[in-house]
Design an enzyme around this catalytic site. Structure first.
Site, PDB file in Angstrom:
ATOM      1  N   CYS A   2      -9.188   7.708  -3.826  1.00 20.96           N
ATOM      2  CA  CYS A   2     -10.528   6.934  -3.672  1.00 20.96           C
ATOM      3  C   CYS A   2      -9.981   5.547  -4.885  1.00 20.96           C
ATOM      4  O   CYS A   2      -9.371   5.841  -5.720  1.00 20.96           O
ATOM      5  CB  CYS A   2     -11.678   7.472  -4.204  1.00 20.96           C
ATOM      6  SG  CYS A   2     -12.150   9.003  -3.236  1.00 20.96           S
ATOM      7  N   ARG A  27      -5.247   3.609  -1.800  1.00 20.47           N
ATOM      8  CA  ARG A  27      -5.676   4.843  -2.535  1.00 20.47           C
ATOM      9  C   ARG A  27      -6.375   5.878  -1.655  1.00 20.47           C
ATOM     10  O   ARG A  27      -6.729   7.030  -1.949  1.00 20.47           O
ATOM     11  CB  ARG A  27      -6.646   4.640  -3.946  1.00 20.47           C
ATOM     12  CG  ARG A  27      -5.673   3.765  -4.733  1.00 20.47           C
ATOM     13  CD  ARG A  27      -6.791   3.389  -5.957  1.00 20.47           C
ATOM     14  NE  ARG A  27      -7.226   4.632  -6.547  1.00 20.47           N
ATOM     15  CZ  ARG A  27      -6.482   5.028  -7.646  1.00 20.47           C
ATOM     16  NH1 ARG A  27      -5.389   4.251  -7.885  1.00 20.47           N
ATOM     17  NH2 ARG A  27      -6.582   6.050  -8.152  1.00 20.47           N
ATOM     18  N   TRP A  73     -11.247   8.610   0.006  1.00 16.25           N
ATOM     19  CA  TRP A  73     -10.129   9.607   0.397  1.00 16.25           C
ATOM     20  C   TRP A  73     -10.876  10.900   0.570  1.00 16.25           C
ATOM     21  O   TRP A  73     -11.104  11.511  -0.586  1.00 16.25           O
ATOM     22  CB  TRP A  73      -9.017   9.645  -0.123  1.00 16.25           C
ATOM     23  CG  TRP A  73      -7.857  10.684   0.397  1.00 16.25           C
ATOM     24  CD1 TRP A  73      -6.913  10.266   1.416  1.00 16.25           C
ATOM     25  CD2 TRP A  73      -7.300  11.803   0.294  1.00 16.25           C
ATOM     26  NE1 TRP A  73      -6.332  11.356   1.720  1.00 16.25           N
ATOM     27  CE2 TRP A  73      -6.507  12.425   0.898  1.00 16.25           C
ATOM     28  CE3 TRP A  73      -8.278  12.883  -0.792  1.00 16.25           C
ATOM     29  CZ2 TRP A  73      -6.016  13.566   1.098  1.00 16.25           C
ATOM     30  CZ3 TRP A  73      -7.551  13.994  -0.782  1.00 16.25           C
ATOM     31  CH2 TRP A  73      -6.366  14.553   0.106  1.00 16.25           C
ATOM     32  N   ASN A  99     -14.411   8.621  -8.282  1.00 18.72           N
ATOM     33  CA  ASN A  99     -13.144   9.085  -7.802  1.00 18.72           C
ATOM     34  C   ASN A  99     -12.775  10.580  -8.680  1.00 18.72           C
ATOM     35  O   ASN A  99     -13.070  10.429  -9.819  1.00 18.72           O
ATOM     36  CB  ASN A  99     -11.956   7.887  -8.215  1.00 18.72           C
ATOM     37  CG  ASN A  99     -10.666   8.571  -8.092  1.00 18.72           C
ATOM     38  OD1 ASN A  99     -10.429   9.282  -7.298  1.00 18.72           O
ATOM     39  ND2 ASN A  99      -9.638   7.685  -8.604  1.00 18.72           N
ATOM     40  N   GLY A 100     -12.541  11.413  -7.985  1.00 18.50           N
ATOM     41  CA  GLY A 100     -12.230  12.910  -8.649  1.00 18.50           C
ATOM     42  C   GLY A 100     -13.070  13.958  -8.037  1.00 18.50           C
ATOM     43  O   GLY A 100     -13.456  13.573  -6.634  1.00 18.50           O
ATOM     44  N   GLU A 485      14.297  13.219   2.360  1.00 17.83           N
ATOM     45  CA  GLU A 485      13.492  12.051   2.226  1.00 17.83           C
ATOM     46  C   GLU A 485      13.594  11.331   3.568  1.00 17.83           C
ATOM     47  O   GLU A 485      12.335  10.853   4.009  1.00 17.83           O
ATOM     48  CB  GLU A 485      14.103  11.201   1.157  1.00 17.83           C
ATOM     49  CG  GLU A 485      13.432   9.774   0.971  1.00 17.83           C
ATOM     50  CD  GLU A 485      11.926   9.771   0.615  1.00 17.83           C
ATOM     51  OE1 GLU A 485      11.754  10.868   0.478  1.00 17.83           O
ATOM     52  OE2 GLU A 485      11.322   8.728   0.601  1.00 17.83           O
ATOM     53  N   LYS A 489       9.908  10.418   5.390  1.00 15.17           N
ATOM     54  CA  LYS A 489       9.532   8.883   5.852  1.00 15.17           C
ATOM     55  C   LYS A 489       9.328   8.954   7.477  1.00 15.17           C
ATOM     56  O   LYS A 489       8.034   8.565   7.686  1.00 15.17           O
ATOM     57  CB  LYS A 489      10.662   8.101   5.712  1.00 15.17           C
ATOM     58  CG  LYS A 489      10.958   7.398   4.353  1.00 15.17           C
ATOM     59  CD  LYS A 489       9.985   6.827   3.562  1.00 15.17           C
ATOM     60  CE  LYS A 489       9.017   7.762   2.943  1.00 15.17           C
ATOM     61  NZ  LYS A 489       8.999   7.840   1.729  1.00 15.17           N
ATOM     62  N   GLU A 492       5.864  11.062   8.013  1.00 16.67           N
ATOM     63  CA  GLU A 492       4.557  10.313   7.207  1.00 16.67           C
ATOM     64  C   GLU A 492       4.306   9.199   8.256  1.00 16.67           C
ATOM     65  O   GLU A 492       3.046   9.104   8.356  1.00 16.67           O
ATOM     66  CB  GLU A 492       5.048   9.759   6.055  1.00 16.67           C
ATOM     67  CG  GLU A 492       4.928  10.511   4.845  1.00 16.67           C
ATOM     68  CD  GLU A 492       5.538  10.062   3.462  1.00 16.67           C
ATOM     69  OE1 GLU A 492       4.749  10.007   2.528  1.00 16.67           O
ATOM     70  OE2 GLU A 492       6.641   9.292   3.449  1.00 16.67           O
ATOM     71  N   HIS A 508      21.914  28.389  10.380  1.00 15.33           N
ATOM     72  CA  HIS A 508      20.998  29.804  10.106  1.00 15.33           C
ATOM     73  C   HIS A 508      19.538  29.579  10.530  1.00 15.33           C
ATOM     74  O   HIS A 508      18.582  30.187  10.099  1.00 15.33           O
ATOM     75  CB  HIS A 508      20.839  29.971   8.474  1.00 15.33           C
ATOM     76  CG  HIS A 508      22.067  30.293   7.823  1.00 15.33           C
ATOM     77  ND1 HIS A 508      23.102  31.538   8.357  1.00 15.33           N
ATOM     78  CD2 HIS A 508      22.914  29.465   7.153  1.00 15.33           C
ATOM     79  CE1 HIS A 508      23.974  31.445   7.449  1.00 15.33           C
ATOM     80  NE2 HIS A 508      24.253  30.085   6.912  1.00 15.33           N
ATOM     81  N   LYS A 607      -1.922   7.101  -1.345  1.00 12.17           N
ATOM     82  CA  LYS A 607      -0.835   6.567  -2.102  1.00 12.17           C
ATOM     83  C   LYS A 607      -0.562   7.566  -3.540  1.00 12.17           C
ATOM     84  O   LYS A 607       0.364   7.939  -4.083  1.00 12.17           O
ATOM     85  CB  LYS A 607      -0.495   5.129  -2.265  1.00 12.17           C
ATOM     86  CG  LYS A 607       0.627   4.775  -3.060  1.00 12.17           C
ATOM     87  CD  LYS A 607       1.169   3.743  -2.461  1.00 12.17           C
ATOM     88  CE  LYS A 607       2.851   3.647  -2.937  1.00 12.17           C
ATOM     89  NZ  LYS A 607       3.469   4.253  -2.559  1.00 12.17           N
TER      90      LYS A 607
HETATM   91  C1  G6P Z   1       1.848  10.919  -2.309  1.00 10.37           C
HETATM   92  C2  G6P Z   1       2.426   9.678  -1.620  1.00 10.37           C
HETATM   93  C3  G6P Z   1       3.882   9.827  -1.796  1.00 10.37           C
HETATM   94  C4  G6P Z   1       4.488  10.088  -3.112  1.00 10.37           C
HETATM   95  C5  G6P Z   1       3.717  11.325  -3.797  1.00 10.37           C
HETATM   96  C6  G6P Z   1       4.089  11.506  -5.250  1.00 10.37           C
HETATM   97  O1  G6P Z   1       1.774  11.897  -1.401  1.00 10.37           O
HETATM   98  O2  G6P Z   1       2.055   9.304  -0.442  1.00 10.37           O
HETATM   99  O3  G6P Z   1       4.389   8.577  -1.273  1.00 10.37           O
HETATM  100  O4  G6P Z   1       5.718  10.372  -3.199  1.00 10.37           O
HETATM  101  O5  G6P Z   1       2.158  11.046  -3.421  1.00 10.37           O
HETATM  102  O6  G6P Z   1       3.410  10.306  -6.113  1.00 10.37           O
HETATM  103  P1  G6P Z   1       4.037   9.663  -7.026  1.00 10.37           P
HETATM  104  O7  G6P Z   1       3.181   8.357  -7.543  1.00 10.37           O
HETATM  105  O8  G6P Z   1       3.753  10.869  -8.236  1.00 10.37           O
HETATM  106  O9  G6P Z   1       5.266   9.612  -7.188  1.00 10.37           O
END
Ligand code: G6P
Length: 612
Positions: A2, A27, A73, A99-100, A485, A489, A492, A508, A607
């Site tokens: 948020c 956010r 969010w 926010n929270g 990773e 990506k 996501e 396995h 994010k």
């Molecule tokens: C969210 C984001 C990711 C990020 C993760 C951890 O899920 O979408 O891209 O890797 O949070 O965030 P941080 O800010 O702690 O790296």
């Protein structure tokens, strides 16, 4: 998650709020709203993005020099028009953005219902504003008092801004566990979840600490207190950010811009911290903790998402170079597991945003057990950066695309340098390996640039595989975390299932999935396990799988068997992850664009995850 923004001053608030919300949209983006005070307290809000809010508000009067906005969010209640913030109190005199999560909202709501309050939304936030109103009426106190008393009754996390029809010159803000920053302009004040909406108006900011409140009155100095009513002197800091870093700069998406910024962001993360010529490393942020590292029996990395993958690479680096045993933990699991921690443990929190709730809670747990806590954060002044004993910023610049790219490679660059530095201090590395590593690290930005030159070829491969329903990513050793990773990506931003696996583990289980429909991306740049990875590729080919291999330039053996190869320049094995991840970022990006997905704001993600 948020985003919250507020303005009080002499200008019209609406354009400032909308621009601010657009900057904060990373956010959360399931609904948005603004409140403006202009004699009347007007609220405009709707489901969808900030652009939907703009369309919704279009044509209506948007006057007011005091206002606030929110991009959501969802946590409590579906993302719809009604649950969107701002929320009004029962009398419609007070409005709040939040926010929270208010964890005890259910019992508070029950008590308020008993006292005659009714609720229009499913949110915890509406409970908080009605609690404030109830206290104000019951105790006959002013708004500031009522907010303070209410915050002493809530359990949970909040960054809030409250405004009242009866106080047309005041905003009240407070925070606990969710970030909030005040911008101080000329006869005007701004409030926001981070500094990005503020930077174009002023560089002077005050970050609120947990359980602090700010009473911001037009034409007066800010008054700050704790929620226990202790006075606080505002600590004004100067922002180092620049506005250009927050714009797309000609790229179609922030994510593509950020992928292409990597040569620079890696360079910036290393700049001033090493000299390959002199053979020196200077990490000012941890210089007083080097002896702790030398004596450490164990390092524990805590992180979430992409940052957790950086932790996995760091495990290879610190064990291999510094010979310190390493554990890598999902912060969310670590914090609830009653972990065994010792005072000579070093716990390193890795976080791009520096605000991730689980990572923050895990580091607080480690701190309470006496461990040394170190931060690797990208956002300067963020909560994790402030709560750790010491740390190193990554200096990747603002990352706006929700899928992390340049923050990951900057984390790897800093972690590599840190591991090398500690290895030297512990005497666990030979001078020639140390020197060779530093020389290779200095060349990395240039080599990332070379990988980026293959963008068109990678786009052509993406075209071939854009209709895949599943993808498998395989890697070994240093490149096993890169496989994770790459898969992260891909899923996501394309919403297509992708799974990362250690290449040898494939037999396995995941091998059962392989058929001619299944693209298998193999990171095959390791010198130490080259023949073994060739065998893994053969195993996939024998089952008619399609191989996209990331190889070192000049490779001929894998080129002869893979369906497609993408070359990365040669570097030492320990640094290959910084190069090999780049084609995987581009592959995910191009497939997502081809599928028409919202690359910068993928569905359901945010994010900065400030809820657990
Ligand atoms: C969210 C984001 C990711 C990020 C993760 C951890 O899920 O979408 O891209 O890797 O949070 O965030 P941080 O800010 O702690 O790296």
């Amino acid at each position: 998650m948020c985003g919250i923004v507020a303005y009080i001053g002499e200008k019209q608030a609406y354009p400032i709020l909308i621009k601010g919300l657009q900057r904060l949209e990373y956010r959360g983006y399931d609904s948005a709203g603004v409140a403006l005070l202009n004699g009347q307290l007007n609220i405009y809000k709707c489901k969808g993005k900030v652009s939907d809010l703009k369309a919704h508000v279009n044509g209506t009067v948007k006057e007011g020099t005091l206002g606030m906005g929110h991009t959501r969010w969802a946590t409590h209640g579906a993302p719809n028009d009604i649950n969107a913030h701002p929320h009004l109190s029962e009398s419609k005199n007070l409005a709040i953005i939040h926010n929270g999560i208010i964890e005890n909202y259910a019992s508070l709501k029950e008590a308020l219902i008993q006292r005659g309050f009714s609720f229009k939304t499913e949110t915890d936030t509406e409970v908080l504003i009605n609690l404030i109103e109830d206290i104000k009426q019951k105790e006959q106190v002013d708004l500031e008092h009522a907010v303070r008393i209410a915050l002493n009754q809530v359990v949970g996390a909040y960054a809030i801004v409250v405004m009242s029809k009866d106080n047309p010159d005041t905003l009240i803000a407070a925070k606990k566990s969710s970030p909030l920053v005040i911008g101080i302009g000329q006869d005007e004040y701004f409030l926001a979840s981070d500094a990005t909406p503020i930077i174009e108006y002023t560089k002077n900011v005050v970050y609120l600490e947990d359980e602090e409140m700010a009473i911001i009155t037009r034409g007066e100095d800010i008054v700050m207190k704790t929620i226990q009513n202790q006075p606080v002197t505002p600590y004004i800091e100067e922002l180092q950010m620049n506005l250009e870093a927050l714009e797309k700069g000609g790229y179609d998406h922030f994510m593509l811009k950020e992928i292409f910024e990597q040569p620079q962001s890696i360079y910036d993360s290393l700049r001033g911290r090493m000299s390959s010529k002199e053979g020196t490393i200077l990490l000012g942020g941890i210089k007083d903790y080097v002896q702790k590292f030398v004596a450490a029996k164990r390092i524990i990395f805590i992180a979430c998402g992409t940052s957790w993958h950086s932790g996995l690479v760091a495990e290879y680096l610190f064990e291999d170079l510094a010979r310190i045993p390493v554990e890598v933990e999902y912060a969310s699991e670590f914090r609830y597991r009653n972990p065994v921690l010792y005072e000579d443990d070093i716990v390193i929190a890795i976080s791009q945003s520096g605000e991730t709730a689980d990572t923050l809670a895990a580091l607080e747990l480690a701190k309470s057990k006496g461990a040394t806590v170190i931060g690797i954060c990208n956002v300067v002044g963020s909560t994790i950066a402030r709560k750790t004993d010491a740390g190193c910023y990554t200096h990747a610049g603002p990352e706006i695309g929700v899928a992390s790219t340049k923050a990951f490679t900057a984390q790897l660059a800093v972690l590599s340098l840190m591991a090398l530095h500690i290895a030297q201090a512990r005497g666990s590395i030979t001078e020639s390996r140390y020197r060779g590593f530093l020389t290779a690290l200095a060349q990395i930005p240039k080599k990332v640039e070379e990988v980026l030159q293959q963008n068109d070829a990678i786009k052509a491969i993406a075209e071939k595989y854009k209709d895949a329903k599943n993808c498998l990513y395989l890697g070994r050793g240093y490149n096993f975390p890169v496989a994770l990773e790459g898969a992260l990506k891909f899923k996501e931003i394309t919403y297509v299932h992708a799974e990362g696996y250690p290449a040898a583990e494939m037999k396995h289980g995941p091998i059962a999935l392989i058929d001619e429909q299944m693209p298998v991306v193999v990171i095959a740049t390791n010198e130490s396990a080259y023949e073994k990875i060739v065998s893994n590729i053969q195993e996939v080919k024998a089952r008619k799988g399609n191989i996209i291999a990331i190889v070192t330039e000049g490779d001929t053996q894998i080129k002869a068997i893979a369906d497609f190869t993408i070359e990365i320049p040669h570097t030492i094995e320990e640094l290959t992850p910084i190069l090999s991840v780049v084609p995987l970022q581009l592959l995910a990006y191009h497939v997502a664009v081809m599928l028409g997905c919202h690359v910068d704001q993928p569905r359901n993600l945010a994010k900065s995850v400030t809820v657990e």
